[in-house]
Design a protein around this motif. Sequence first.
Motif, mmCIF file in Angstrom:
data_model
loop_
_atom_site.group_PDB
_atom_site.id
_atom_site.type_symbol
_atom_site.label_atom_id
_atom_site.label_comp_id
_atom_site.label_asym_id
_atom_site.label_seq_id
_atom_site.Cartn_x
_atom_site.Cartn_y
_atom_site.Cartn_z
ATOM 1 N N THR A 9 0.829 -1.213 0.000
ATOM 2 C CA THR A 9 0.000 0.000 0.000
ATOM 3 C C THR A 9 0.863 1.262 0.000
ATOM 4 O OG1 THR A 9 -0.033 0.069 2.416
ATOM 5 C CG2 THR A 9 -1.810 -1.181 1.336
ATOM 6 N N GLY B 268 2.021 1.979 3.562
ATOM 7 C CA GLY B 268 3.131 1.117 3.976
ATOM 8 C C GLY B 268 4.427 1.488 3.274
ATOM 9 N N ILE C 73 11.159 -0.149 -3.181
ATOM 10 C CA ILE C 73 12.227 -0.054 -4.194
ATOM 11 C C ILE C 73 11.765 -0.839 -5.408
ATOM 12 C CG2 ILE C 73 13.470 -2.091 -3.356
ATOM 13 C CD1 ILE C 73 16.079 -0.475 -3.837
HETATM 14 C C1 LIG Z 1 6.829 -10.746 1.240
HETATM 15 C C2 LIG Z 1 7.322 -9.338 1.050
HETATM 16 C C3 LIG Z 1 7.747 -8.927 -0.202
HETATM 17 C C4 LIG Z 1 8.180 -7.636 -0.401
HETATM 18 N N1 LIG Z 1 8.561 -7.247 -1.642
HETATM 19 C C5 LIG Z 1 8.908 -5.985 -1.862
HETATM 20 C C6 LIG Z 1 9.206 -5.528 -3.162
HETATM 21 O O1 LIG Z 1 9.155 -6.283 -4.097
HETATM 22 N N2 LIG Z 1 9.568 -4.242 -3.332
HETATM 23 C C7 LIG Z 1 9.623 -3.396 -2.271
HETATM 24 O O2 LIG Z 1 9.938 -2.250 -2.464
HETATM 25 N N3 LIG Z 1 9.356 -3.789 -1.033
HETATM 26 C C8 LIG Z 1 8.983 -5.055 -0.801
HETATM 27 N N4 LIG Z 1 8.704 -5.466 0.477
HETATM 28 C C9 LIG Z 1 8.850 -4.512 1.583
HETATM 29 C C10 LIG Z 1 7.568 -3.667 1.684
HETATM 30 O O3 LIG Z 1 7.528 -2.744 0.646
HETATM 31 C C11 LIG Z 1 7.555 -2.890 2.974
HETATM 32 O O4 LIG Z 1 7.579 -3.818 4.038
HETATM 33 C C12 LIG Z 1 6.327 -2.027 3.077
HETATM 34 O O5 LIG Z 1 6.467 -1.161 4.179
HETATM 35 C C13 LIG Z 1 5.085 -2.906 3.239
HETATM 36 O O6 LIG Z 1 3.977 -2.191 2.853
HETATM 37 P P1 LIG Z 1 2.528 -2.628 3.335
HETATM 38 O O7 LIG Z 1 1.577 -1.903 2.484
HETATM 39 O O8 LIG Z 1 2.427 -4.096 3.438
HETATM 40 O O9 LIG Z 1 2.493 -1.904 4.766
HETATM 41 P P2 LIG Z 1 2.338 -2.471 6.228
HETATM 42 O O10 LIG Z 1 3.288 -3.590 6.466
HETATM 43 O O11 LIG Z 1 0.908 -2.635 6.494
HETATM 44 O O12 LIG Z 1 2.855 -1.189 7.012
HETATM 45 C C14 LIG Z 1 4.220 -0.836 7.064
HETATM 46 C C15 LIG Z 1 4.374 0.213 8.173
HETATM 47 O O13 LIG Z 1 3.696 1.420 7.780
HETATM 48 C C16 LIG Z 1 2.736 1.796 8.760
HETATM 49 N N5 LIG Z 1 1.578 2.368 8.060
HETATM 50 C C17 LIG Z 1 0.884 1.835 7.020
HETATM 51 N N6 LIG Z 1 -0.101 2.667 6.623
HETATM 52 C C18 LIG Z 1 -0.033 3.754 7.431
HETATM 53 C C19 LIG Z 1 -0.782 4.971 7.523
HETATM 54 N N7 LIG Z 1 -1.797 5.255 6.716
HETATM 55 N N8 LIG Z 1 -0.418 5.873 8.476
HETATM 56 C C20 LIG Z 1 0.597 5.607 9.329
HETATM 57 N N9 LIG Z 1 1.353 4.490 9.272
HETATM 58 C C21 LIG Z 1 1.047 3.571 8.351
HETATM 59 C C22 LIG Z 1 2.393 0.501 9.516
HETATM 60 O O14 LIG Z 1 1.987 0.792 10.834
HETATM 61 C C23 LIG Z 1 3.720 -0.238 9.484
HETATM 62 O O15 LIG Z 1 4.559 0.201 10.547
HETATM 63 C C24 LIG Z 1 8.249 -6.740 0.699
HETATM 64 C C25 LIG Z 1 7.839 -7.155 1.968
HETATM 65 C C26 LIG Z 1 7.374 -8.445 2.150
HETATM 66 C C27 LIG Z 1 6.906 -8.881 3.511
#
Ligand SMILES: Cc1cc2nc3c(=O)[nH]c(=O)nc-3n(C[C@H](O)[C@H](O)[C@H](O)COP(=O)(O)OP(=O)(O)OC[C@H]3O[C@@H](n4cnc5c(N)ncnc54)[C@H](O)[C@@H]3O)c2cc1C
Length: 304
Positions: free
Chosen positions: A117, A120, A127
């Motif tokens: 998202t 996130g 990246i």
């Molecule tokens: C399996 C996996 C694959 C991944 N692959 C990639 C990839 O290909 N490329 C890449 O760039 N990254 C990748 N990531 C890393 C990922 O981009 C980061 O972990 C990102 O922060 C996750 O986003 P999310 O939407 O799942 O957020 P979440 O994990 O839900 O949130 C991340 C953090 O942001 C905070 N947050 C979310 N929304 C809000 C809001 N509205 N206001 C305040 N705080 C908020 C949450 O509290 C949390 O601390 C991967 C991670 C995983 C677990």
Amino acid sequence: MDPLLYLGALEVLFLVWIKGKGLEYVIMHQRWIFVCIFLLPSSVISDVRAWIIFKMCSATSESEIFRTAKLRVECFHISNIFQVVRVEPLANMGQVTALLNSIGWTLPVLPELDDLTVGGLVMGTGIESSSHIYGLFQHICAAFELVLADGSLDRCTEKENSDLFYAVLWSCGTLGFLVAADIRIIPAQKWVKLCYEPVCGLDAICEKFAEESANKENQFVEGLQYSQDEAVIMTGTMTDHAETDKTNCIVAVEYIPLRHYYHRHTRSIFWELQNFKHFFLLLLYSFYFSGLNEYPIIHPFYLF
Ligand SMILES: Cc1cc2nc3c(=O)[nH]c(=O)nc-3n(C[C@H](O)[C@H](O)[C@H](O)COP(=O)(O)OP(=O)(O)OC[C@H]3O[C@@H](n4cnc5c(N)ncnc54)[C@H](O)[C@@H]3O)c2cc1C
């Protein structure tokens, strides 16, 4: 015979077969069974869940705004150089590409998993294979709107409230609740022309990757490493015209629809297994306790 009996008989045969071959062998060599029976249905359930969330719109309707459920995007011109979209934090990358690519735009850095998202990616980080040009996800953000602990709604940019603007990145939600982000966009084209080049030897791989990343004509650069000495370096550029004999066929050069390229890793089994892990462990334990599994109780953990 009763269909349930057929199913029961099939299940018994399946379990006997697993018992005969060994669970480890089946998981390593017959992975398709788990993909078809568990991963694909769980993937569909996850899509249905995403669709329901997508439909639960909280945003008000405004005529000049493109809006689809939680995703609300305003397109407005900032300067001759770049444009910006305003996006709600719960909008995910799959929704962003579905909307923006269909109207000829895209994010310069588009982390490839559908479910990541905007909130996130701002509060954590993101990246992508275009980051050698545009930097991290945070580097394409122009402004944030946050609700802070005192209940105030604050807007911050590089120039306005700049302390807050820089502190938000990587803060993992500790400073406030993000409610909107302005993100730069660039024009999109329909296809990605992707060139695959196998490279052998660690030094040669690093050299090739650095060389292709330094070449800013490559809009996308990605490397897949198969062993310490074997890798394929992929370089891509967007184009509106594809050579028909090279669409979606893996040769040295292929043309992939832009959205398919962006989300190329979404459904890979490696990530899907993460969603599936708890259910799978449960299955293994039920095998163990029902006496069908001869492995020690610690054994399932080695699989993950
Ligand atoms: C399996 C996996 C694959 C991944 N692959 C990639 C990839 O290909 N490329 C890449 O760039 N990254 C990748 N990531 C890393 C990922 O981009 C980061 O972990 C990102 O922060 C996750 O986003 P999310 O939407 O799942 O957020 P979440 O994990 O839900 O949130 C991340 C953090 O942001 C905070 N947050 C979310 N929304 C809000 C809001 N509205 N206001 C305040 N705080 C908020 C949450 O509290 C949390 O601390 C991967 C991670 C995983 C677990």
